[in-house]
Write an enzyme that holds these catalytic residues in place. Structure first.
Site, PDB file in Angstrom:
ATOM      1  N   CYS A  14     109.247  22.989  93.796  1.00  0.00           N
ATOM      2  CA  CYS A  14     109.326  24.044  94.810  1.00  0.00           C
ATOM      3  C   CYS A  14     107.985  24.755  94.941  1.00  0.00           C
ATOM      4  O   CYS A  14     107.126  24.639  94.072  1.00  0.00           O
ATOM      5  CB  CYS A  14     110.416  25.052  94.451  1.00  0.00           C
TER       6      CYS A  14
ATOM      7  N   CYS B 104     107.099  27.200  92.142  1.00  0.00           N
ATOM      8  CA  CYS B 104     106.638  26.525  90.916  1.00  0.00           C
ATOM      9  C   CYS B 104     105.163  26.126  91.065  1.00  0.00           C
ATOM     10  O   CYS B 104     104.383  26.238  90.120  1.00  0.00           O
ATOM     11  CB  CYS B 104     107.465  25.265  90.654  1.00  0.00           C
TER      12      CYS B 104
ATOM     13  N   ASP C  26      86.184  16.201 129.128  1.00  0.00           N
ATOM     14  CA  ASP C  26      84.880  15.627 129.454  1.00  0.00           C
ATOM     15  C   ASP C  26      85.175  14.373 130.282  1.00  0.00           C
ATOM     16  O   ASP C  26      86.227  13.760 130.113  1.00  0.00           O
ATOM     17  CB  ASP C  26      84.159  15.269 128.149  1.00  0.00           C
TER      18      ASP C  26
END
Length: 713
Positions: A22, A25, A403
């Protein structure tokens, strides 16, 4: 100061981490690593499961810092075959299964001997310890260090439940939390698969010829200039240039293009692509860590560490939110019994339910799982998004500036007309034009040189002196002692005292209306030749622009240094809203700034080299043709690896979907918390309902984030 940073960067080591479950952690591990003596700084990339460490630290010390999660580390580039344990065979999950059986047995015994029987309490207690002992260790440790994370919330809630005799509910809370953690870990693993699949694209060894000997060599030992032999049906292990043979190559892994490309001598090829039919000999041009696929993997992993604005908001919010929930739960448990004489047991229970439902799991995981999934999916489809911030910004774009040369057009112009104004020899004039253009970097220069080569004109024999470039207009130089100019018609308005004659202007306009660019060759006092050049429009450009309109993009603009008539002819053919012609590089930059002040969110799409200032000034800079240019990979926020706009609508579709899902996830995670907290008032919120609300929200936001894997080009 800069030197210190450079030294720190040189001293930085990167390790892959196995075992993250997680985000909290990962954050805890980062803090632990920073405390190691000799470590200057540490940064954890949860999305890519990596840690960057500046300073001195052994792997043993780092693993000790991650011992609370049983983390395993290895150097980033170390090739290790990871053994994948099936989800249901993992130790933590086996413990959860046994604990679930214990709860069921305890419940059955409770039915027979009473809820508070010794047998039931012992089995509930055993179930809690088995499924939650790592949770309790982390929770108690963090509690004493005043680090209020979800482990603290859950630990206090479970111990509190046991203290007031709610053993059954406490045990169920532990089981459901463990299941929630396991599912979160599994889901993040699934999201990371997109990166892992990229890592497995290129072979780990190749057939190399050194001298007269052919041998299989590990990619780490292959040197630049080695000759790699690639048989039909094999994948290329390294980047290089074809020196012998011809074949079609499937480049889908790099560019996302499903149609194979024909490659012959002097063509560039990439590691991870598939050789379809011919035998190729390839001269290796890059070491394994510098190949295009290696750069893509590195940039994707770095991108997943970049925090998106919504993720930064969530992280800040969670830091305030978690302590606030603890104070609210404490107040709820203590104030009514103390001031109103209410039942202690009932209000402590309500306070514990608030702690459980207040756990910010769903909120914390809501954004990273979506970003990791979206960036990984984009990379697999030939689009490199260099951070969560760019992913979110792309989803909110309202205007696109393109461009022209090499972006909307193929950028491979051809000479279509040569008109002699003075009575001169055509080949002689073409030779002078090609000799002048040899020193120019303009895309049209290559067309004139190709024409000269095809007509067998030896322009290399001409002596060029005093060469100089006239920015945005052309070039001038002395050829065999005579001064010549070549460039746009407006250059000669400045060079010639009498300017360009009206008859010649009409002739130039007629060519321009056909979508051709006219180059003028002349001396200091007269115009000698008109050279018309046409650049073919890409087949995918018009379709891509139309798809952008269908997605709600309000405005498209074509920016070009080309003349007005040619620009109008091409712009109308493509269906762009606005055409800005005869722009200098600085004017392109100014126009992007103006557009930003009007539209707020504008993307600039170019080749990543000539358009670097405009790319940098836009909300999102998008470069194309990244597979062939390192510059594009470095300068832009988003890179289309293929050399066309086909993947642009997919990128915007994915970004919009990601933005939508992130908003859904944050709203849902906060909404479910609010609803559960409202249920506290009448006393309807039970501990198991609270954990179901938290677990359900975490699971739903994770699954919702994983939906981004299904977005196709």
């Amino acid at each position: 100061m800069a030197n210190d940073k450079d030294m720190e960067k040189q001293d930085e080591k990167v390790y892959r981490v196995q075992g993250f479950t997680c985000t909290s952690c990962a954050s805890q591990f980062e803090q632990n690593v920073k405390k190691i003596s000799g470590v200057l700084d540490a940064k954890v990339n949860f999305g890519a499961s990596k840690v960057s460490v500046s300073g001195e630290a052994t792997i043993e010390e780092l693993e000790k810092a991650g011992s609370f999660e049983n983390l395993k580390l290895r150097p980033e580039n170390e090739q290790v075959q990871e053994e994948k344990t099936p989800f249901w065979k993992e130790k933590e999950n086996i413990r959860v299964m046994i604990s679930t059986v214990l709860i069921i047995v305890a419940w059955l015994l409770g039915k027979q001997f009473g809820e508070e029987s010794t047998q039931s309490i012992l089995l509930y207690g055993a179930s809690m310890l088995l499924a939650g002992y790592t949770l309790f260790i982390k929770g108690l440790k963090n509690l004493f260090q005043f680090q209020f994370d979800m482990n603290v919330l859950m630990t206090v809630a479970v111990i509190g439940a046991a203290a007031i005799g709610e053993w059954g509910e406490g045990a169920v809370v532990v089981i459901l939390f463990a299941v929630s953690e396991a599912l979160e870990s599994y889901s993040m693993d699934k999201a990371r698969q997109s990166i892992r699949s990229l890592m497995d694209i290129a072979p780990k060894e190749a057939l190399i010829r050194r001298g007269n000997e052919e041998m299989m060599v590990a990619v780490e030992d292959i040197q630049v200039d080695d000759i790699m032999i690639v048989k039909p049906g094999q994948k290329l292990a390294m980047d290089g240039v074809v020196v012998k043979g011809e074949s079609t190559i499937n480049q889908a892994t790099i560019t996302g293009e499903s149609v194979p490309i024909t490659k012959s001598i002097d063509d560039e090829v990439f590691a991870g692509t598939l050789n379809d039919e011919g035998l190729l000999e390839v001269k290796v041009t890059k070491r394994v860590e510098d190949t295009t696929i290696a750069k893509i993997i590195h940039l994707v992993e770095e991108a997943q560490a970049e925090r998106a604005p919504s993720q930064a908001f969530v992280d800040k919010f969670a830091k305030i939110y978690t302590p606030a929930i603890i104070l609210f739960a404490l107040g709820l448990a203590v104030v009514p019994p103390l001031l109103l004489g209410a039942d202690w047991s009932e209000w402590i229970y309500r306070g514990l339910a608030v702690l459980v439902v207040g756990c910010p799991c769903a909120l914390v995981v809501s954004t990273p799982v979506s970003i990791v999934t979206a960036i990984g999916n984009a990379a697999k489809n030939g689009v490199l998004i260099k951070g969560g911030i760019h992913l979110e910004e792309a989803g909110a774009l309202t205007a696109f500036a393109f461009d022209k040369t090499g972006t909307l057009t193929k950028g491979v112009p051809e000479v279509t007309d040569i008109v002699q104004v003075a009575q001169k020899d055509e080949k002689e004039m073409l030779g002078i034009a090609a000799a002048l253009e040899k020193g120019s970097g303009h895309p049209l220069a290559s067309a004139i040189m190709r024409k000269a080569d095809n007509d067998k004109v030896d322009f290399d024999a001409l002596t060029i002196e005093n060469f100089s470039s006239i920015t945005g207009k052309g070039v001038k130089a002395s050829v065999n002692g005579t001064f010549y100019y070549i460039g746009s018609p407006r250059l000669f308005e400045e060079v010639l005292d009498s300017g360009v004659s009206s008859e010649l202007k009409n002739q130039i306009k007629d060519l321009q209306k056909q979508g051709k660019t006219v180059m003028v060759l002349g001396a200091e006092n007269e115009i000698l030749t008109l050279i018309a050049v046409a650049d073919e429009v890409r087949e995918t450009s018009k379709e891509a622009i139309q798809k952008l309109y269908n997605m709600g993009i309000k405005k498209t603009v074509m920016l070009t240094g080309d003349n007005e008539a040619t620009a109008q002819a091409i712009g109308k053919k493509l269906g762009v809203n606005e055409i800005k012609a005869e722009l200098m590089p600085q004017e392109k930059l100014e126009y992007i700034k103006k557009l930003r002040s009007e539209e707020e969110n504008v993307a600039m799409i170019g080749d990543g080299v000539n358009d670097a200032p405009a790319l940098a000034a836009s909300t999102v800079g998008i470069a194309m043709g990244g597979a062939g240019t390192d510059t594009a990979l470095e300068t832009a926020d988003i890179v289309l690896m293929a050399d066309d706009l086909e993947k642009l609508p997919f990128t915007i579709k994915l970004s919009k979907k990601a933005l939508q899902i992130i908003k859904q996830n944050i709203s849902f995670a906060l909404g479910i918390k609010l609803l559960a907290l409202i249920l506290v008032i009448p006393g309807w919120l039970t501990l198991w309902m609270a954990i179901f609300a938290d677990m359900g929200a975490t699971l739903l936001v994770t699954l919702n984030g994983l939906r981004l894997l299904r977005v196709k080009g």
